[in-house]
Design a protein around this motif. Sequence first.
Motif, PDB file in Angstrom:
ATOM      1  N   ARG A  93     -15.862 -20.353 -78.654  1.00 33.71           N
ATOM      2  CA  ARG A  93     -16.159 -21.278 -77.557  1.00 33.71           C
ATOM      3  C   ARG A  93     -14.898 -21.627 -76.769  1.00 33.71           C
ATOM      4  O   ARG A  93     -14.920 -21.674 -75.531  1.00 33.71           O
ATOM      5  N   ALA A  94     -13.817 -21.863 -77.472  1.00 33.13           N
ATOM      6  CA  ALA A  94     -12.563 -22.196 -76.805  1.00 33.13           C
ATOM      7  C   ALA A  94     -12.096 -21.043 -75.938  1.00 33.13           C
ATOM      8  O   ALA A  94     -11.609 -21.237 -74.818  1.00 33.13           O
ATOM      9  N   ALA A  95     -12.231 -19.814 -76.436  1.00 33.35           N
ATOM     10  CA  ALA A  95     -11.802 -18.631 -75.687  1.00 33.35           C
ATOM     11  C   ALA A  95     -12.643 -18.443 -74.428  1.00 33.35           C
ATOM     12  O   ALA A  95     -12.120 -18.129 -73.350  1.00 33.35           O
ATOM     13  N   VAL A  96     -13.954 -18.639 -74.531  1.00 26.28           N
ATOM     14  CA  VAL A  96     -14.833 -18.485 -73.373  1.00 26.28           C
ATOM     15  C   VAL A  96     -14.534 -19.545 -72.322  1.00 26.28           C
ATOM     16  O   VAL A  96     -14.492 -19.259 -71.121  1.00 26.28           O
ATOM     17  N   GLU A  97     -14.300 -20.767 -72.768  1.00 26.06           N
ATOM     18  CA  GLU A  97     -13.969 -21.836 -71.824  1.00 26.06           C
ATOM     19  C   GLU A  97     -12.644 -21.548 -71.124  1.00 26.06           C
ATOM     20  O   GLU A  97     -12.481 -21.811 -69.930  1.00 26.06           O
ATOM     21  N   ARG A  98     -11.711 -20.968 -71.869  1.00 23.18           N
ATOM     22  CA  ARG A  98     -10.393 -20.657 -71.307  1.00 23.18           C
ATOM     23  C   ARG A  98     -10.449 -19.452 -70.372  1.00 23.18           C
ATOM     24  O   ARG A  98      -9.812 -19.447 -69.314  1.00 23.18           O
ATOM     25  N   GLU A  99     -11.193 -18.431 -70.737  1.00 24.63           N
ATOM     26  CA  GLU A  99     -11.174 -17.162 -70.008  1.00 24.63           C
ATOM     27  C   GLU A  99     -12.260 -17.055 -68.936  1.00 24.63           C
ATOM     28  O   GLU A  99     -12.163 -16.222 -68.046  1.00 24.63           O
ATOM     29  N   GLY A 100     -13.309 -17.873 -69.028  1.00 24.84           N
ATOM     30  CA  GLY A 100     -14.434 -17.773 -68.103  1.00 24.84           C
ATOM     31  C   GLY A 100     -14.142 -18.392 -66.753  1.00 24.84           C
ATOM     32  O   GLY A 100     -13.017 -18.806 -66.484  1.00 24.84           O
ATOM     33  N   PRO A 101     -15.162 -18.424 -65.887  1.00 23.64           N
ATOM     34  CA  PRO A 101     -16.541 -18.006 -66.133  1.00 23.64           C
ATOM     35  C   PRO A 101     -16.734 -16.505 -65.949  1.00 23.64           C
ATOM     36  O   PRO A 101     -15.885 -15.820 -65.385  1.00 23.64           O
ATOM     37  N   PHE A 102     -17.898 -16.032 -66.420  1.00 27.08           N
ATOM     38  CA  PHE A 102     -18.247 -14.623 -66.313  1.00 27.08           C
ATOM     39  C   PHE A 102     -19.589 -14.472 -65.605  1.00 27.08           C
ATOM     40  O   PHE A 102     -20.448 -15.345 -65.698  1.00 27.08           O
ATOM     41  N   ASP A 103     -19.735 -13.357 -64.905  1.00 20.96           N
ATOM     42  CA  ASP A 103     -21.007 -13.034 -64.254  1.00 20.96           C
ATOM     43  C   ASP A 103     -21.902 -12.205 -65.160  1.00 20.96           C
ATOM     44  O   ASP A 103     -23.123 -12.188 -64.982  1.00 20.96           O
ATOM     45  N   ILE A 104     -21.286 -11.512 -66.112  1.00 19.52           N
ATOM     46  CA  ILE A 104     -21.997 -10.588 -66.985  1.00 19.52           C
ATOM     47  C   ILE A 104     -21.497 -10.775 -68.417  1.00 19.52           C
ATOM     48  O   ILE A 104     -20.297 -10.913 -68.639  1.00 19.52           O
ATOM     49  N   LEU A 105     -22.418 -10.786 -69.358  1.00 20.91           N
ATOM     50  CA  LEU A 105     -22.064 -10.754 -70.778  1.00 20.91           C
ATOM     51  C   LEU A 105     -22.808  -9.606 -71.430  1.00 20.91           C
ATOM     52  O   LEU A 105     -24.019  -9.456 -71.232  1.00 20.91           O
ATOM     53  N   VAL A 106     -22.086  -8.801 -72.193  1.00 22.49           N
ATOM     54  CA  VAL A 106     -22.720  -7.787 -73.035  1.00 22.49           C
ATOM     55  C   VAL A 106     -22.379  -8.109 -74.482  1.00 22.49           C
ATOM     56  O   VAL A 106     -21.207  -8.081 -74.881  1.00 22.49           O
ATOM     57  N   ASN A 107     -23.403  -8.435 -75.256  1.00 25.83           N
ATOM     58  CA  ASN A 107     -23.252  -8.682 -76.686  1.00 25.83           C
ATOM     59  C   ASN A 107     -23.400  -7.364 -77.431  1.00 25.83           C
ATOM     60  O   ASN A 107     -24.508  -6.893 -77.664  1.00 25.83           O
ATOM     61  N   ALA A 108     -22.267  -6.747 -77.776  1.00 29.79           N
ATOM     62  CA  ALA A 108     -22.316  -5.486 -78.505  1.00 29.79           C
ATOM     63  C   ALA A 108     -21.700  -5.604 -79.895  1.00 29.79           C
ATOM     64  O   ALA A 108     -21.626  -4.607 -80.621  1.00 29.79           O
ATOM     65  N   ALA A 109     -21.242  -6.790 -80.258  1.00 29.67           N
ATOM     66  CA  ALA A 109     -20.708  -6.982 -81.607  1.00 29.67           C
ATOM     67  C   ALA A 109     -21.861  -6.980 -82.602  1.00 29.67           C
ATOM     68  O   ALA A 109     -22.886  -7.631 -82.377  1.00 29.67           O
ATOM     69  N   GLY A 110     -21.706  -6.250 -83.673  1.00 29.24           N
ATOM     70  CA  GLY A 110     -22.773  -6.200 -84.664  1.00 29.24           C
ATOM     71  C   GLY A 110     -22.297  -5.582 -85.956  1.00 29.24           C
ATOM     72  O   GLY A 110     -21.237  -4.957 -86.015  1.00 29.24           O
ATOM     73  N   MET A 111     -23.105  -5.774 -86.993  1.00 31.26           N
ATOM     74  CA  MET A 111     -22.771  -5.176 -88.271  1.00 31.26           C
ATOM     75  C   MET A 111     -24.051  -4.929 -89.058  1.00 31.26           C
ATOM     76  O   MET A 111     -25.116  -5.482 -88.735  1.00 31.26           O
ATOM     77  N   ALA A 112     -23.948  -4.105 -90.071  1.00 28.64           N
ATOM     78  CA  ALA A 112     -25.103  -3.797 -90.912  1.00 28.64           C
ATOM     79  C   ALA A 112     -24.647  -3.615 -92.356  1.00 28.64           C
ATOM     80  O   ALA A 112     -23.571  -3.061 -92.606  1.00 28.64           O
ATOM     81  N   ARG A 113     -25.465  -4.099 -93.258  1.00 27.42           N
ATOM     82  CA  ARG A 113     -25.284  -3.838 -94.682  1.00 27.42           C
ATOM     83  C   ARG A 113     -26.647  -3.435 -95.228  1.00 27.42           C
ATOM     84  O   ARG A 113     -27.471  -4.286 -95.549  1.00 27.42           O
ATOM     85  N   HIS A 114     -26.881  -2.139 -95.253  1.00 35.41           N
ATOM     86  CA  HIS A 114     -28.192  -1.624 -95.592  1.00 35.41           C
ATOM     87  C   HIS A 114     -28.384  -1.521 -97.103  1.00 35.41           C
ATOM     88  O   HIS A 114     -27.432  -1.291 -97.860  1.00 35.41           O
ATOM     89  N   GLY A 115     -29.615  -1.668 -97.507  1.00 33.84           N
ATOM     90  CA  GLY A 115     -29.974  -1.520 -98.914  1.00 33.84           C
ATOM     91  C   GLY A 115     -31.381  -2.024 -99.144  1.00 33.84           C
ATOM     92  O   GLY A 115     -31.977  -2.662 -98.279  1.00 33.84           O
ATOM     93  N   PRO A 116     -31.946  -1.733-100.310  1.00 34.60           N
ATOM     94  CA  PRO A 116     -33.312  -2.179-100.622  1.00 34.60           C
ATOM     95  C   PRO A 116     -33.425  -3.704-100.543  1.00 34.60           C
ATOM     96  O   PRO A 116     -32.517  -4.437-100.963  1.00 34.60           O
ATOM     97  N   ALA A 117     -34.557  -4.180-100.042  1.00 34.01           N
ATOM     98  CA  ALA A 117     -34.753  -5.620 -99.879  1.00 34.01           C
ATOM     99  C   ALA A 117     -34.665  -6.368-101.208  1.00 34.01           C
ATOM    100  O   ALA A 117     -34.185  -7.509-101.265  1.00 34.01           O
ATOM    101  N   LEU A 118     -35.107  -5.745-102.288  1.00 34.19           N
ATOM    102  CA  LEU A 118     -35.058  -6.396-103.595  1.00 34.19           C
ATOM    103  C   LEU A 118     -33.634  -6.560-104.106  1.00 34.19           C
ATOM    104  O   LEU A 118     -33.390  -7.307-105.054  1.00 34.19           O
ATOM    105  N   GLU A 119     -32.686  -5.855-103.490  1.00 32.93           N
ATOM    106  CA  GLU A 119     -31.304  -5.911-103.939  1.00 32.93           C
ATOM    107  C   GLU A 119     -30.382  -6.649-102.969  1.00 32.93           C
ATOM    108  O   GLU A 119     -29.171  -6.671-103.162  1.00 32.93           O
ATOM    109  N   THR A 120     -30.951  -7.272-101.934  1.00 31.15           N
ATOM    110  CA  THR A 120     -30.133  -7.992-100.957  1.00 31.15           C
ATOM    111  C   THR A 120     -29.410  -9.160-101.613  1.00 31.15           C
ATOM    112  O   THR A 120     -30.029  -9.995-102.286  1.00 31.15           O
ATOM    113  N   ARG A 121     -28.099  -9.204-101.407  1.00 40.02           N
ATOM    114  CA  ARG A 121     -27.300 -10.323-101.899  1.00 40.02           C
ATOM    115  C   ARG A 121     -27.135 -11.355-100.791  1.00 40.02           C
ATOM    116  O   ARG A 121     -27.173 -11.023 -99.595  1.00 40.02           O
TER     117      ARG A 121
END
Length: 266
Positions: A93-121
């Motif tokens: 939030r501090a970074a956006v307030e400091r660096e903004g405003p923006f006309d466009i945002l692309v949310n491409a940050a993501g991660m995955a930890r795949h595995g069987p649902a019965l084994e999800t930690r």
Amino acid sequence: MSDARVPSAAAAPASDALPRTPSFRLDGKRALVAGASRGIGLACAAALAEAGAECVLAARDPRALEEAVAAIREAGGSARALPLDVADVAAMRAAVEREGPFDILVNAAGMARHGPALETREDDFDAVMNVNLRGTYFLTQAVARGMVAGGSIVTISSQMGLVGGVDRAVYCASKHAVEGMTKAMAIEWGPRGIRVNTVCPTFIRTPLTEATFADPERLAWIRSKIKLPRVGVPQDVMGAVVFLASDAAAMITGSALVVDGGWTAG
């Protein structure tokens, strides 16, 4: 006998000039791309810069980020780095307030930890949700607050936000939540001229997905589901993101642009 549903000649535009396609150019626009140091995020940043946007690339890895910025500048685009972890909401939030405003945002940050649902930690669940949902939600909120003259928000979701997948219960949960979030925000922010959409790619070949593509069984499963005769590459997402960011998509909000080679068609 006349049909009231058919426009009359009197309702036609006074001018008979041929309509012109709205511009796909983004000159004069400022774009923030989260998760921009590699893979789909880097492709999105490169596409926006090529279309004329001034791009701020955000990611956790400063070295990879600087390399990405250098590559975009070498190609003639405008780019600079913003080291940022979307899971650290206060710092973000501090970074956006400091660096903004923006006309466009692309949310491409993501991660995955795949595995069987019965084994999800719990730590796997929390790690995925902190980035894919919580980080995306609050980054979107922070950027939208500065969009006083409207703007376009595009989140890289997934075909797994529309269907289910083996060993992907947590990932699917996060992306289905993103789809619901997007629709609700589009309804709330439409009167402010803020458009909120997602792009839902199929499996895209990047360094992070090479382990999946290297597994013969997984690759056979992917190819059996994609109706076109190849798997996805980052370039397949680039045009979709530029389109949704541009005036060519001025009447599109609350939508998912599915780039899945026909996976979800049946």
